[in-house]
Design an enzyme around this catalytic site. Structure first.
Site, PDB file in Angstrom:
ATOM      1  CE  LYS A 225      46.995  35.074  -3.808  1.00 47.85           C
ATOM      2  NZ  LYS A 225      48.424  35.327  -3.670  1.00 47.85           N
ATOM      3  CB  CYS A 382      42.598  36.818  47.437  1.00 46.22           C
ATOM      4  SG  CYS A 382      41.632  35.368  47.846  1.00 46.22           S
ATOM      5  CG  HIS A 508      40.149  37.751  43.517  1.00 43.83           C
ATOM      6  ND1 HIS A 508      41.482  37.573  43.237  1.00 43.83           N
ATOM      7  CD2 HIS A 508      39.794  36.709  44.313  1.00 43.83           C
ATOM      8  CE1 HIS A 508      41.915  36.469  43.823  1.00 43.83           C
ATOM      9  NE2 HIS A 508      40.903  35.922  44.485  1.00 43.83           N
ATOM     10  CD  GLU A 510      41.912  40.268  40.881  1.00 45.23           C
ATOM     11  OE1 GLU A 510      41.681  41.058  41.824  1.00 45.23           O
ATOM     12  OE2 GLU A 510      42.356  39.109  41.047  1.00 45.23           O
TER      13      GLU A 510
HETATM   14  N1  GLN Z   1      44.902  30.294  49.187  1.00 44.75           N
HETATM   15  C1  GLN Z   1      43.997  31.212  49.789  1.00 44.75           C
HETATM   16  C2  GLN Z   1      42.636  30.601  50.066  1.00 44.75           C
HETATM   17  O1  GLN Z   1      42.310  29.579  49.551  1.00 44.75           O
HETATM   18  C3  GLN Z   1      43.842  32.448  48.926  1.00 44.75           C
HETATM   19  C4  GLN Z   1      43.183  32.189  47.601  1.00 44.75           C
HETATM   20  C5  GLN Z   1      43.350  33.305  46.625  1.00 44.75           C
HETATM   21  O2  GLN Z   1      44.205  34.161  46.771  1.00 44.75           O
HETATM   22  N2  GLN Z   1      42.553  33.314  45.574  1.00 44.75           N
HETATM   23  O3  GLN Z   1      41.882  31.146  50.833  1.00 44.75           O
END
Ligand code: GLN
Length: 532
Positions: A225, A382, A508, A510
């Site tokens: 369809k 972080c 980070h 991740e």
């Molecule tokens: N607020 C913190 C900074 O600016 C950590 C930033 C974050 O965790 N991405 O350094």
């Protein structure tokens, strides 16, 4: 081979999983031996999502070269196992900003500057730029939003023009729609798809393929369809039913022949994708033997997308450890000295992710203290690392006023500080330290063991740093500095000695975790949590 462009549009509703369909196709083409590059057009006027609240936008993803980007880029990188660049994230804000800059410079030589052709030319230029820089065989461009939105019109007009310029054999349009199932009628309905394709046709775009998202299996009648009414060959109409496991989608699309359909369209001699390791991965994920519960203590936990890459990295780390990771989402603001033990009583491991601002910081520090004292595996990322440092300074080193200058700019004890001097030579983007930087790891540390390397590179997005004026004091304690940036001497990783797993990093991890192989810190953190 001239680069080919695949444009992915969406219709009927948002949140269709266009990014996942695009990633699935990208993965199949990459596994067929083609060089694939992916990019996302976001029609909003922000230059990038960096300034948006996580509630508006979910996580801000960061590329190696320091672009702050839509979270779909995370899907692309994880699923395709590729590194993308700033060419992968294009917003209306960037496009308009650049056109307005050019106008002010006089580049348009007296012309009246208009959406067509100036904005559309700028969009096309970004597509060609992406193809040039990436040297890809295939560039997949996802257009954010839903067909019919005012904001996305210039992008649709630009991709329409691409066909006129490059021809059929170098461009392909794939439209994603929803086919709702009406339980009362016991039927799946194709009318919204028909309307959505009509809308596209009104903009001059005839889709070459359609991916139908549905909660139930659709079958050939429905596809037939859609094929008839939307003028797309039957073998170009694909089903994307809800899978038990979202990772099964590439396999399902492959079984329906999407990769060969695309290659045939482009006149690429057919190759078949290598999927054996991927099939093994799916089998493994379907048959996990262990379970582990990780508490993620953050500020925006109601919105899981705010921590999408962290959650995905945890899941992948679980798969590598034969474990199903269950995430317990804990609202940092609700954690107190009094309730921490009960709130985290069932957590096998505790993760404090990145964050900004003082709200919730106390709850996170109470959490970290609890993990430290009770020897529960802990990963701080972080902001999570910065708070681990502050917590330790206050409660172990006895520096009662220890804090971050993010909270108290004039503090007398800035263990976390804005260290302008140390930024010499570092490209800051806006005002944040963004993108990948080197980190030298100390042999014998858990981080070194996890990575199995002296020198690693991980991505950053932060403004504040561990203050090196306090480093000696920490070195004499149990919280050791085990990773530093060799160029700037900035602290990247700290670890607590005498604890089963207490690792915190300024970067980070991740963002470099992939579907089939998770980031090493996540892998070891989850492993330690399973044992604990
Ligand atoms: N607020 C913190 C900074 O600016 C950590 C930033 C974050 O965790 N991405 O350094």
């Amino acid at each position: 081979m001239d680069p080919k462009f695949i444009f992915i549009t969406g219709g009927v509703v948002s949140s269709l999983g266009k990014g996942i369909s695009a990633s699935s196709l990208g993965m199949l083409l990459k596994r067929s031996g083609l060089k694939v590059f992916m990019l996302k057009f976001d029609p909003y006027l922000n230059v990038d999502p960096g300034t948006m609240s996580p509630y508006q936008h979910g996580e801000v993803y960061v590329t190696d070269d320091g672009a702050e980007a839509d979270l779909d880029l995370g899907h692309y990188e994880r699923w395709l196992d590729i590194n993308l660049t700033k060419e992968s994230t294009i917003t209306s804000g960037k496009i308009y900003g650049s056109v307005i800059d050019k106008e002010r410079r006089g580049d348009y030589l007296g012309a009246c500057v208009q959406v067509v052709p100036h904005i559309t030319n700028e969009i096309k230029e970004r597509l060609f730029q992406a193809a040039r820089v990436s040297e890809a065989d295939i560039v997949i461009a996802e257009i954010g939003g839903t067909v019919g939105d005012i904001e996305s019109l210039p992008f649709l007009e630009a991709i329409r023009q691409m066909r006129l310029e490059l021809g059929y054999g170098q461009t392909m349009y794939i439209h994603n729609t929803l086919v709702p199932y009406l339980a009362a009628a016991g039927e799946s309905k194709t009318k919204p798809t028909q309307h959505s394709v009509k809308e596209l046709l009104g903009l001059g775009i005839q889709p070459d393929a359609i991916i139908l998202r549905s909660e139930v299996p659709l079958g050939t009648n429905i596809r037939q369809k859609v094929s008839n009414f939307c003028n797309v060959p039957l073998n170009g109409v694909f089903e994307a039913d809800d899978c038990k496991l979202v990772f099964e989608l590439p396999m399902k699309l492959h079984e329906q022949g999407i990769d060969s359909y695309v290659m045939e369209h482009f006149g690429i001699s057919e190759k078949s994708p290598k999927l054996d390791d991927y099939e093994r991965f799916i089998e493994r994920v379907k048959n996990l033997h262990k379970k582990v519960k990780i508490a993620l203590v953050g500020k925006y936990v109601e919105l899981h997308d705010a921590y999408l890459s962290v959650a995905q990295a945890l899941k992948s780390a679980g798969y590598e450890n034969d474990a199903e990771v269950e995430i317990s989402w804990v609202k940092a603001m609700n954690v107190t000295e009094e309730n921490v033990a009960s709130m985290l009583s069932d957590a096998d491991g505790i993760l404090v992710p990145g964050g900004f601002g003082e709200r919730g910081a106390d709850g996170k520090m109470v959490t970290i203290k609890y993990a430290r004292e009770n020897k529960i595996p802990f990963l701080g990322i972080c902001f999570g690392m910065q708070l681990a440092v502050i917590e330790f300074a206050r409660n172990v080193l006895g520096i009662k006023n220890a804090t971050s200058s993010e909270f108290e700019p004039e503090t007398s004890e800035p263990v976390i500080d804005l260290l302008r001097g140390q930024y010499a030579g570092i490209k800051l983007g806006g005002t944040l330290r963004l993108g990948a930087y080197d980190c030298r790891l100390k042999p014998g540390s858990k981080a070194h063991e996890a990575y199995g390397a002296d020198l690693i590179r991980e991505r950053h997005r932060h403004r504040y740093e561990f203050n090196n004026a306090y480093r000696e004091l920490f070195e004499k304690s149990d919280l050791k500095v085990v990773g530093i940036n060799p160029q700037s001497d900035l602290v990247e990783v700290v670890e607590l000695e005498g604890h089963p797993f207490f690792v915190a990093c300024q970067f980070h991890p991740e963002f470099t975790s992939r579907l089939l192989h998770s980031n090493p810190l996540f892998r070891e953190f989850v492993k330690a949590s399973i044992k604990g």
